[in-house]
Scaffold this active site. Sequence first.
Site, PDB file in Angstrom:
ATOM      1  N   HIS A  72     -29.355   9.026   6.226  1.00 22.20           N
ATOM      2  CA  HIS A  72     -30.612   8.325   5.935  1.00 22.20           C
ATOM      3  C   HIS A  72     -31.805   9.176   6.350  1.00 22.20           C
ATOM      4  O   HIS A  72     -31.854   9.682   7.471  1.00 22.20           O
ATOM      5  CB  HIS A  72     -30.663   6.986   6.693  1.00 22.20           C
ATOM      6  CG  HIS A  72     -29.813   5.927   6.057  1.00 22.20           C
ATOM      7  ND1 HIS A  72     -29.939   4.600   6.379  1.00 22.20           N
ATOM      8  CD2 HIS A  72     -28.831   6.007   5.127  1.00 22.20           C
ATOM      9  CE1 HIS A  72     -29.076   3.894   5.665  1.00 22.20           C
ATOM     10  NE2 HIS A  72     -28.379   4.732   4.899  1.00 22.20           N
ATOM     11  N   TYR A 200     -36.143  -3.117   9.847  1.00 21.86           N
ATOM     12  CA  TYR A 200     -36.360  -3.855  11.098  1.00 21.86           C
ATOM     13  C   TYR A 200     -37.541  -4.794  10.860  1.00 21.86           C
ATOM     14  O   TYR A 200     -38.614  -4.336  10.468  1.00 21.86           O
ATOM     15  CB  TYR A 200     -36.734  -2.905  12.232  1.00 21.86           C
ATOM     16  CG  TYR A 200     -35.626  -2.001  12.717  1.00 21.86           C
ATOM     17  CD1 TYR A 200     -35.305  -0.824  12.037  1.00 21.86           C
ATOM     18  CD2 TYR A 200     -34.908  -2.304  13.882  1.00 21.86           C
ATOM     19  CE1 TYR A 200     -34.298   0.026  12.498  1.00 21.86           C
ATOM     20  CE2 TYR A 200     -33.906  -1.459  14.351  1.00 21.86           C
ATOM     21  CZ  TYR A 200     -33.607  -0.304  13.646  1.00 21.86           C
ATOM     22  OH  TYR A 200     -32.610   0.530  14.099  1.00 21.86           O
ATOM     23  N   PRO A 292     -30.106  -2.872  21.687  1.00 18.14           N
ATOM     24  CA  PRO A 292     -29.703  -2.084  20.507  1.00 18.14           C
ATOM     25  C   PRO A 292     -30.834  -1.816  19.512  1.00 18.14           C
ATOM     26  O   PRO A 292     -30.642  -1.105  18.543  1.00 18.14           O
ATOM     27  CB  PRO A 292     -28.609  -2.933  19.872  1.00 18.14           C
ATOM     28  CG  PRO A 292     -28.773  -4.283  20.426  1.00 18.14           C
ATOM     29  CD  PRO A 292     -29.416  -4.149  21.761  1.00 18.14           C
ATOM     30  N   LYS A 296     -29.783   3.304  20.266  1.00 16.77           N
ATOM     31  CA  LYS A 296     -29.606   4.371  21.255  1.00 16.77           C
ATOM     32  C   LYS A 296     -28.304   4.283  22.047  1.00 16.77           C
ATOM     33  O   LYS A 296     -27.868   5.281  22.618  1.00 16.77           O
ATOM     34  CB  LYS A 296     -30.779   4.339  22.249  1.00 16.77           C
ATOM     35  CG  LYS A 296     -32.085   4.801  21.654  1.00 16.77           C
ATOM     36  CD  LYS A 296     -32.098   6.278  21.409  1.00 16.77           C
ATOM     37  CE  LYS A 296     -33.141   6.659  20.373  1.00 16.77           C
ATOM     38  NZ  LYS A 296     -32.524   7.280  19.197  1.00 16.77           N
ATOM     39  N   TYR A 384     -36.638   7.889  17.376  1.00 15.94           N
ATOM     40  CA  TYR A 384     -35.570   7.142  16.700  1.00 15.94           C
ATOM     41  C   TYR A 384     -34.425   8.074  16.309  1.00 15.94           C
ATOM     42  O   TYR A 384     -33.254   7.738  16.419  1.00 15.94           O
ATOM     43  CB  TYR A 384     -36.117   6.436  15.453  1.00 15.94           C
ATOM     44  CG  TYR A 384     -35.113   5.496  14.824  1.00 15.94           C
ATOM     45  CD1 TYR A 384     -34.203   5.945  13.868  1.00 15.94           C
ATOM     46  CD2 TYR A 384     -35.038   4.164  15.213  1.00 15.94           C
ATOM     47  CE1 TYR A 384     -33.254   5.090  13.312  1.00 15.94           C
ATOM     48  CE2 TYR A 384     -34.103   3.295  14.662  1.00 15.94           C
ATOM     49  CZ  TYR A 384     -33.212   3.782  13.712  1.00 15.94           C
ATOM     50  OH  TYR A 384     -32.267   2.936  13.160  1.00 15.94           O
TER      51      TYR A 384
HETATM   52  P1  FAS Z   1     -17.580   1.026  25.969  1.00 14.68           P
HETATM   53  O1  FAS Z   1     -17.924  -0.280  26.609  1.00 14.68           O
HETATM   54  O2  FAS Z   1     -17.617   1.160  24.481  1.00 14.68           O
HETATM   55  O3  FAS Z   1     -16.094   1.465  26.405  1.00 14.68           O
HETATM   56  C1  FAS Z   1     -15.651   1.286  27.733  1.00 14.68           C
HETATM   57  C2  FAS Z   1     -14.139   1.148  27.687  1.00 14.68           C
HETATM   58  O4  FAS Z   1     -13.650   1.042  29.033  1.00 14.68           O
HETATM   59  C3  FAS Z   1     -13.691  -0.124  26.964  1.00 14.68           C
HETATM   60  O5  FAS Z   1     -12.731   0.185  25.988  1.00 14.68           O
HETATM   61  C4  FAS Z   1     -13.109  -1.000  28.076  1.00 14.68           C
HETATM   62  O6  FAS Z   1     -12.020  -1.784  27.642  1.00 14.68           O
HETATM   63  C5  FAS Z   1     -12.662   0.040  29.081  1.00 14.68           C
HETATM   64  N1  FAS Z   1     -12.586  -0.469  30.461  1.00 14.68           N
HETATM   65  C6  FAS Z   1     -13.440  -1.316  31.082  1.00 14.68           C
HETATM   66  N2  FAS Z   1     -13.024  -1.553  32.341  1.00 14.68           N
HETATM   67  C7  FAS Z   1     -11.873  -0.853  32.528  1.00 14.68           C
HETATM   68  C8  FAS Z   1     -10.965  -0.695  33.608  1.00 14.68           C
HETATM   69  N3  FAS Z   1     -11.169  -1.328  34.773  1.00 14.68           N
HETATM   70  N4  FAS Z   1      -9.875   0.091  33.444  1.00 14.68           N
HETATM   71  C9  FAS Z   1      -9.681   0.750  32.264  1.00 14.68           C
HETATM   72  N5  FAS Z   1     -10.501   0.641  31.182  1.00 14.68           N
HETATM   73  C10 FAS Z   1     -11.586  -0.159  31.328  1.00 14.68           C
HETATM   74  N6  FAS Z   1     -25.242   0.304  20.558  1.00 14.68           N
HETATM   75  C11 FAS Z   1     -25.969   0.663  19.484  1.00 14.68           C
HETATM   76  O7  FAS Z   1     -26.454   1.807  19.427  1.00 14.68           O
HETATM   77  N7  FAS Z   1     -26.180  -0.230  18.453  1.00 14.68           N
HETATM   78  C12 FAS Z   1     -25.635  -1.486  18.471  1.00 14.68           C
HETATM   79  O8  FAS Z   1     -25.824  -2.271  17.545  1.00 14.68           O
HETATM   80  C13 FAS Z   1     -24.863  -1.895  19.565  1.00 14.68           C
HETATM   81  N8  FAS Z   1     -24.286  -3.145  19.610  1.00 14.68           N
HETATM   82  C14 FAS Z   1     -23.556  -3.509  20.718  1.00 14.68           C
HETATM   83  C15 FAS Z   1     -22.958  -4.791  20.814  1.00 14.68           C
HETATM   84  C16 FAS Z   1     -22.225  -5.164  21.954  1.00 14.68           C
HETATM   85  C17 FAS Z   1     -21.589  -6.554  22.035  1.00 14.68           C
HETATM   86  C18 FAS Z   1     -22.089  -4.269  23.029  1.00 14.68           C
HETATM   87  C19 FAS Z   1     -21.325  -4.666  24.283  1.00 14.68           C
HETATM   88  C20 FAS Z   1     -22.672  -3.006  22.947  1.00 14.68           C
HETATM   89  C21 FAS Z   1     -23.399  -2.613  21.788  1.00 14.68           C
HETATM   90  N9  FAS Z   1     -23.973  -1.350  21.669  1.00 14.68           N
HETATM   91  C22 FAS Z   1     -24.695  -0.957  20.601  1.00 14.68           C
HETATM   92  C23 FAS Z   1     -23.822  -0.400  22.706  1.00 14.68           C
HETATM   93  C24 FAS Z   1     -22.460   0.244  22.520  1.00 14.68           C
HETATM   94  O9  FAS Z   1     -22.393   0.869  21.279  1.00 14.68           O
HETATM   95  C25 FAS Z   1     -22.287   1.191  23.680  1.00 14.68           C
HETATM   96  O10 FAS Z   1     -23.435   2.000  23.865  1.00 14.68           O
HETATM   97  C26 FAS Z   1     -21.077   2.069  23.532  1.00 14.68           C
HETATM   98  O11 FAS Z   1     -19.952   1.255  23.298  1.00 14.68           O
HETATM   99  C27 FAS Z   1     -20.943   2.873  24.811  1.00 14.68           C
HETATM  100  O12 FAS Z   1     -19.697   3.457  24.819  1.00 14.68           O
HETATM  101  P2  FAS Z   1     -18.872   3.594  26.195  1.00 14.68           P
HETATM  102  O13 FAS Z   1     -19.779   4.105  27.247  1.00 14.68           O
HETATM  103  O14 FAS Z   1     -17.642   4.342  25.827  1.00 14.68           O
HETATM  104  O15 FAS Z   1     -18.529   2.103  26.655  1.00 14.68           O
HETATM  105  C1  PHB Z   2     -25.974  -1.566  13.385  1.00 12.31           C
HETATM  106  O1  PHB Z   2     -25.814  -1.177  12.203  1.00 12.31           O
HETATM  107  O2  PHB Z   2     -25.090  -2.183  14.024  1.00 12.31           O
HETATM  108  C2  PHB Z   2     -27.282  -1.257  14.073  1.00 12.31           C
HETATM  109  C3  PHB Z   2     -28.174  -0.381  13.472  1.00 12.31           C
HETATM  110  C4  PHB Z   2     -29.376  -0.098  14.113  1.00 12.31           C
HETATM  111  C5  PHB Z   2     -29.664  -0.707  15.331  1.00 12.31           C
HETATM  112  C6  PHB Z   2     -28.750  -1.571  15.935  1.00 12.31           C
HETATM  113  C7  PHB Z   2     -27.549  -1.854  15.297  1.00 12.31           C
HETATM  114  O3  PHB Z   2     -30.848  -0.433  15.954  1.00 12.31           O
END
Ligand code: FAS
Ligand code: PHB
Length: 397
Positions: A72, A200, A292, A296, A384
């Site tokens: 994009h 957005y 989100p 980032k 961004y």
């Molecule tokens: P993660 O949380 O992805 O991974 C951590 C891993 O550690 C998990 O698999 C977990 O099961 C494991 N773990 C936890 N405790 C443990 C233990 N005691 N022993 C062993 N393993 C364990 N970011 C965006 O940029 N855009 C979004 O739209 C967006 N939406 C999101 C929605 C939700 C509901 C959440 C929670 C986050 C969202 N995020 C979004 C942020 C997300 O993308 C995170 O930044 C990303 O998953 C970060 O990756 P990790 O640091 O690997 O953490």
């Molecule tokens: C998504 O596609 O999940 C998404 C994209 C942009 C954002 C947050 C989530 O800022």
Amino acid sequence: MRTQVVIIGAGPAGLLLGRLLELQGIETVILERKSRDYVLGRIRAGVLEEGTVELLERAGAAQRLHAEGLVHGGVELSFGGERHRFDFKKLIGRTVTVYGQTEVTHDLMDARDASGAHSIYEVDDVSLHGFDGASPTVRYVKDGVGHEIACDFIAGCDGFHGVSRASVPATALTTYERAYPFGWLGVLVEKPPVSDELIYANHERGFALCSQRSHTRSRYYVQVPVEERVQDWSDDRFWDELRQRLDPETAERLQTGPSIEKSVAPLRSFVAEPLRFGRLFLAGDAAHIVPPTGAKGLNLAVHDVGLLANALIEFYRERSETGIAHYSARALLHIWNAERFSWWMTSILHRLPELDDFGRRLQRAEFDHLRQSDAAASAFAENYTGKAGSRLQLGPA
Ligand code: FAS
Ligand code: PHB
């Protein structure tokens, strides 16, 4: 068992770190408390910065990304039904790639499996020991049997609710937090996106976001009160609310269908400092959380991992501790800029309960300033798409 680096967590941070280290001959073991399928079932981020794409290329996990990802050149902001496109390519010569975090995780898991590196899923009772000395160990239970791994370093990539940050004495940590009184209700639908790029929207009823995963799969969000329950939202109620928050032309074009995933995510800003405790390092959501809005979260986790991988590679290659000594400060500089931008973007786009009429007019003024000033638009585009400075210079491949 003994290894060089134990990685807690098989999310994008843990898996990417494992790949970058394995490719340099550094042995790792990943411990994950959930199953592979559970990890792959989480629907999260969707927008990748150029620096993230580069690191996935270095990890040998970008083939599908280049084949299926959507590049994009801009995004649109919409205020009260007026839309304005920010042309990243024209403003700063950069782009973003739309490619779901689920796919990134899948590609990293496949690459790690192909290398034969050791990942242990569905572990319980992970505990970290001796990381304030030179011989840390990690204990865990698998199928009821206790195990211990001796290692040189522990990488806490276990997310916000993980055990790693919780294992650090409270006196050694400083945390900064802002919880928002709203969340995002997200829907995934097998329908073509309403627009070529993301939209957005700031609307008096609340924030909305039109995103996508492919030319046939779309992702939509609406701001809801933080206590909202997903079971109170039928698909029809969601589509009706989304239409009300979009400009008439976009609302008219919206193609709706049955949701294939629906969930509410709370919004939070959080940073833990520092990120290093002896032989334990925190990376990704284990260290920080951003709302989100600025896309980032995943990109920040990847940036941490690039710095940490670089530092550990330098340690094993050159027996230098320079990189590991500077990891926390270098990561935090980038983290706080992402926190700032994510907070700013959240504050101008959401219906904030504490805002009075003056505050809401200021939100509009931000939008008008961004539309009229190339300097402001370029700064928005730079943040961004990930600042030029975020491009990581990993050690020699
Ligand atoms: P993660 O949380 O992805 O991974 C951590 C891993 O550690 C998990 O698999 C977990 O099961 C494991 N773990 C936890 N405790 C443990 C233990 N005691 N022993 C062993 N393993 C364990 N970011 C965006 O940029 N855009 C979004 O739209 C967006 N939406 C999101 C929605 C939700 C509901 C959440 C929670 C986050 C969202 N995020 C979004 C942020 C997300 O993308 C995170 O930044 C990303 O998953 C970060 O990756 P990790 O640091 O690997 O953490
Ligand atoms: C998504 O596609 O999940 C998404 C994209 C942009 C954002 C947050 C989530 O800022």
